[in-house]
Scaffold this active site. Structure first.
Site, mmCIF file in Angstrom:
data_model
loop_
_atom_site.group_PDB
_atom_site.id
_atom_site.type_symbol
_atom_site.label_atom_id
_atom_site.label_comp_id
_atom_site.label_asym_id
_atom_site.label_seq_id
_atom_site.Cartn_x
_atom_site.Cartn_y
_atom_site.Cartn_z
ATOM 1 N N SER A 153 0.840 -1.194 0.000
ATOM 2 C CA SER A 153 0.000 0.000 0.000
ATOM 3 C C SER A 153 0.878 1.249 0.000
ATOM 4 C CB SER A 153 -0.919 0.026 1.235
ATOM 5 O OG SER A 153 -0.146 0.107 2.425
ATOM 6 N N GLY A 154 0.245 2.406 -0.079
ATOM 7 C CA GLY A 154 0.926 3.674 0.084
ATOM 8 C C GLY A 154 2.051 3.913 -0.903
ATOM 9 N N ASP B 180 7.614 -10.703 6.447
ATOM 10 C CA ASP B 180 7.773 -9.669 7.462
ATOM 11 C C ASP B 180 9.227 -9.210 7.389
ATOM 12 O OD1 ASP B 180 8.291 -8.273 9.887
ATOM 13 O OD2 ASP B 180 6.738 -9.403 10.935
ATOM 14 N N VAL B 181 9.472 -7.914 7.286
ATOM 15 C CA VAL B 181 10.849 -7.437 7.114
ATOM 16 C C VAL B 181 11.733 -7.720 8.321
ATOM 17 C CG1 VAL B 181 10.334 -5.661 5.406
ATOM 18 C CG2 VAL B 181 10.211 -5.096 7.854
ATOM 19 N N THR C 199 -1.451 8.832 2.968
ATOM 20 C CA THR C 199 -1.444 7.393 2.730
ATOM 21 C C THR C 199 -2.481 6.736 3.641
ATOM 22 O OG1 THR C 199 0.244 6.909 4.403
ATOM 23 C CG2 THR C 199 1.028 7.457 2.181
ATOM 24 N N LYS D 111 14.461 7.582 11.354
ATOM 25 C CA LYS D 111 14.665 8.139 10.020
ATOM 26 C C LYS D 111 15.981 8.920 9.937
ATOM 27 C CE LYS D 111 11.015 6.447 8.104
ATOM 28 N NZ LYS D 111 11.112 5.408 7.053
ATOM 29 N N TYR E 169 10.192 7.674 15.675
ATOM 30 C CA TYR E 169 10.176 7.735 14.208
ATOM 31 C C TYR E 169 11.270 8.657 13.696
ATOM 32 C CZ TYR E 169 8.268 8.298 9.476
ATOM 33 O OH TYR E 169 8.102 8.330 8.114
#
Length: 257
Positions: free
Chosen positions: A21-22, A68-69, A196, A165, A161
């Site tokens: 998605s997104g 799953d990452v 998103t 990043k 987050y």
């Protein structure tokens, strides 16, 4: 050189994480539309199958792989399946990630680790595996990591987050430095606010409208706004670029400072 030549991805095999998605789904469509064979990776297999069908209906080639990452064994299987179907992966797009909104003093250890594990740790391990395989195959390659404007400036409630990043930005530079002589370029895209599935409710709220008004260009990012940056970093057009983080945010970082 003409644009259709310099951005042509024919012969490339691109693996995209978070493709269900997104931004990930859009990235996969753009790569396929420009000639790459695309490997779609995410946990929601039904979403991947639907996207795979869309790409194939438009004349592209794609396969869907559920993973799953954070699962290292599944990561190895994903690369193996990609190579079996299309050949060695030559473009890796590390896009999988989660958002987080909680004040730092209220955040649990579990939530901190969850965000850092998905948004930073997985980027390293997938990039490591991808680079190893590109080098072993004797192929030049491109790795693109999805960072964020919050890797350059922060706002309240996004500590984990933003830290993750910022780590992606530094990791991109570190990998670029070590892999440059191996023929593997590593860069990042740092988007600003894009609507998103995971943030649309928030961005439609009064707080979201306040954020939108604060963006110098006066709007959130739209479909297509990241296409040029992506194609630049994965194609011959960006063949002398490595270690860069391209900010695409409508001027948001100007406000963040």
């Amino acid at each position: 050189m003409k644009a259709e030549t310099i951005f042509d991805l024919t012969g490339e095999v691109a693996l995209v994480t978070g493709a269900s998605s997104g931004l990930g789904a859009r990235f996969a469509q753009v790569l396929a539309a420009n000639g790459a064979k695309v490997v779609l990776v995410a946990r929601r297999k039904d979403r991947l199958d639907a996207l795979c069908a869309q790409i194939e209906a438009s004349g592209g080639q794609a396969i869907a792989i559920e993973a799953d990452v954070l699962d290292r064994a599944a990561m190895t299987v994903a690369f193996d399946k990609a190579q079996s179907a299309f050949g060695p992966v030559t473009i890796l797009l590390n896009n999988a990630g989660v958002a987080q909104t909680a004040r730092a003093i209220d955040m649990t250890e579990e939530e901190w680790r969850r965000v850092l594990s998905i948004d930073l740790d997985s980027v390293f391990f997938w990039a490591q595996e991808g680079a190893r395989r590109m080098i072993a195959a004797g192929r030049k390659g491109a790795i693109v990591n999805t960072a964020s404007v919050l890797g350059f400036g922060v706002s309240k409630g996004v500590a984990a987050y933003a830290v993750a990043k910022a780590g992606v930005v530094q990791l991109t530079k570190a990998l670029a430095l070590e892999l440059a002589t191996k023929g593997v370029r590593v860069n990042a895209i740092a988007p600003g606010w894009f609507v998103t599935e995971i943030n649309q409710t928030f961005l439609q709220s009064e707080k979201g409208r306040e954020i939108e008004r604060s963006i110098p260009m006066g709007r959130f990012g739209e479909d297509g706004d990241l296409d040029g940056a992506l194609l630049l970093l994965v194609s011959k057009a960006g063949s002398y670029m490595t270690g860069a983080s391209i900010i695409v945010d409508g001027g948001q970082t100007v406000v963040l400072g």
